[in-house]
Design an enzyme around this catalytic site. Structure first.
Site, mmCIF file in Angstrom:
data_model
loop_
_atom_site.group_PDB
_atom_site.id
_atom_site.type_symbol
_atom_site.label_atom_id
_atom_site.label_comp_id
_atom_site.label_asym_id
_atom_site.label_seq_id
_atom_site.Cartn_x
_atom_site.Cartn_y
_atom_site.Cartn_z
ATOM 1 N N HIS A 182 3.985 -2.479 -0.217
ATOM 2 C CA HIS A 182 5.161 -2.182 0.591
ATOM 3 C C HIS A 182 5.046 -2.953 1.898
ATOM 4 C CE1 HIS A 182 5.377 1.713 -1.915
ATOM 5 N NE2 HIS A 182 6.194 0.796 -2.430
ATOM 6 N N ALA A 183 6.061 -3.749 2.166
ATOM 7 C CA ALA A 183 5.955 -4.807 3.170
ATOM 8 C C ALA A 183 5.610 -4.306 4.566
ATOM 9 C CB ALA A 183 7.272 -5.587 3.210
ATOM 10 N N GLU A 185 3.679 -1.992 5.551
ATOM 11 C CA GLU A 185 2.385 -1.339 5.687
ATOM 12 C C GLU A 185 1.313 -2.337 6.134
ATOM 13 O OE1 GLU A 185 1.920 0.710 1.946
ATOM 14 O OE2 GLU A 185 3.778 1.836 2.248
ATOM 15 N N ASN A 257 6.089 -0.947 -6.571
ATOM 16 C CA ASN A 257 5.284 0.161 -7.066
ATOM 17 C C ASN A 257 6.108 1.218 -7.803
ATOM 18 O OD1 ASN A 257 2.664 1.203 -7.428
ATOM 19 N ND2 ASN A 257 2.991 2.714 -5.815
ATOM 20 N N ARG A 258 7.327 0.870 -8.201
ATOM 21 C CA ARG A 258 8.092 1.668 -9.159
ATOM 22 C C ARG A 258 8.536 0.801 -10.324
ATOM 23 N NH1 ARG A 258 6.359 4.223 -5.588
ATOM 24 N NH2 ARG A 258 7.209 6.069 -4.535
ATOM 25 N N HIS A 313 -2.287 1.672 0.597
ATOM 26 C CA HIS A 313 -0.994 1.945 1.221
ATOM 27 C C HIS A 313 -1.183 2.656 2.563
ATOM 28 C CE1 HIS A 313 1.828 1.099 -2.190
ATOM 29 N NE2 HIS A 313 0.710 1.261 -2.900
ATOM 30 N N GLU A 389 -3.786 6.195 0.842
ATOM 31 C CA GLU A 389 -2.787 6.113 1.919
ATOM 32 C C GLU A 389 -3.534 6.230 3.242
ATOM 33 O OE1 GLU A 389 0.525 5.765 1.657
ATOM 34 O OE2 GLU A 389 1.014 6.281 -0.429
#
Length: 423
Positions: A182-183, A185, A257-258, A313, A389
């Site tokens: 995810h960009a 992060e 990631n989906r 993440h 995370e």
């Protein structure tokens, strides 16, 4: 670091910020607020209303509360809908400024052959991260190589580093580490690079690290969403997805990631709306970045196998394992996962007191379909596949200040050492 010769939501609704994708103007978040909105049960209609008012949903999929970025003129509208609202960040623009300026490799502080630990005191432009990898590898040519696996929508090559020890290249089971899925992060970019840096620069002086490198081959890609990451530096700091067009929509991007094939078609853990932060795509694996990552996983599965997969993440401070697609399904190796995560969380906490929550992905955090850990556990036959995370719990969220980079990477390293020893 010297200049290199190589340059290297389970909520299915519209998110208004992501529906303004084609602007070339940098988004100015001055005066915007980050709010935590606590939701009553069975409030899908209310969630949709809040998402339409918000600029970004920072934690798509969480059932208990939404963390949202809101323009000044929409704050009253949201508080009118939900009275239980907390301000996480008073001024998002100020928080982004506090994150620190991007430090280029042209700056004197980072002019050296092998990158030094000072690299992990600031955030850096996309091109400099590629230079970091090239310069790190150039210092250890007998036990590392630059690797690539596919290209992004805009033609950027997914670039990483392969590290090995005794026995030679490709002789041991794989540890795969992916960052910046995810960009927005950014801390994940720095953390994955730190893991590579530790493995190579300390191999000759630290017995624990030597044993780690001699045990496995490491395949580390710090930025698997390069288009999105570059766009966070030039357009929208809080952009999440890749930059893929959708023929039926003006909205851009798939959530990489989906997009993994395993359980992609299962409902409830991703969105079918192109404007959503968790848009799953038109078909399983139709993001080119995902294709590149799957190719890597398939090749390593067919070789010596995959001992550990770590999807890095932020934010929230979690260690999660399969399954994400179902809160009732239990992975066969659940007890082993729990044992590994328990020790990793304890190792992190021992460094700095940072507490991590751990458990199966769906029941611990939220449902995710088409996720990397489910796919790599089940299809990639990995012994362990986990999501971590990183910091924090929402005070800064995705715009973690630069002065928290070193504490974050150091505590994460301790957790990673524990995972590798248990794998």
């Amino acid at each position: 670091m010297k200049a290199s010769l190589f340059l290297l939501s389970s909520i299915v609704s519209l998110v208004s910020a992501v529906s303004v994708p084609r602007t070339t103007e940098k988004v100015d978040y001055t005066g915007f607020k980050a709010l935590r909105v606590t939701l009553p049960e069975s409030s899908s209609e209310l969630e949709a209303q809040i998402e339409e008012l918000a600029i970004h949903v920072l934690n798509p999929g969480v059932a208990e509360h939404l963390d949202v970025v809101v323009s000044p003129d929409q704050v009253d509208a949201i508080t009118a809908l939900v009275s239980d609202t907390t301000v996480l960040v008073e001024d998002v623009g100020a928080a982004i400024a506090e994150e620190g300026e991007l430090v280029s490799s042209d700056d004197e502080m980072s002019v050296q052959a092998v990158p030094q630990e000072s690299w992990f005191t600031a955030y850096h432009p996309y091109a400099d991260h590629l230079t970091f990898l090239r310069d790190l590898q150039a210092g250890f040519t007998s036990q590392s190589e630059i690797i690539t696996t596919g290209t992004s929508v805009q033609g950027r090559v997914l670039t990483g580093i392969h590290i090995w020890g005794s026995g030679g290249k490709g002789s041991k089971p794989a540890v795969i580490i992916h960052g910046t899925v995810h960009a927005r992060e950014w801390i994940t970019t720095m953390t994955t690079e730190y893991l590579a840096w530790q493995l190579l620069t300390k191999y000759g002086s630290d017995a624990t690290i030597k044993a780690m490198v001699d045990k496995f081959d490491y395949y580390i890609i710090p930025i698997v969403n390069p288009d999105g990451f570059a766009y966070t530096q030039t357009g929208d700091r809080l952009w999440r997805k890749n930059r893929q067009t959708v023929s039926s929509s003006t909205c851009l991007g798939r959530d990489i990631n989906r997009n993994w094939p395993f359980q992609w078609s299962t409902a409830g853990g991703a969105s079918t709306s192109p404007c959503s932060e968790t848009y799953k795509g038109l078909a399983a694996g139709d993001a080119p970045e995902n294709l590149g990552l799957r190719t890597q996983v398939d090749q390593l599965r067919a070789g010596r196998g995959i001992a550990l997969y770590l999807d890095v993440h932020s934010y929230g401070q979690y260690i999660l394992w399969p399954f994400g697609y179902s809160c009732s399904a239990v992975v066969d190796t659940n007890a082993a996962y729990r044992s590994l995560a328990t020790r990793a969380a304890a190792a992190i906490r021992a460094v700095s007191g940072t507490a991590y929550t751990f458990g199966p992905s769906c029941s611990t955090l939220y449902a995710t379909t088409g996720s990397s850990v489910d796919h790599i556990d089940q299809v990639g036959d990995a012994k362990f596949a986990l999501t971590i995370e990183l910091r924090d719990k929402g005070t800064y969220g995705f715009v973690l200040p630069a002065n928290q980079i070193q504490p974050t990477v150091r505590e994460t390293w301790a957790g990673f050492v524990s995972m590798v020893q248990d794998a």
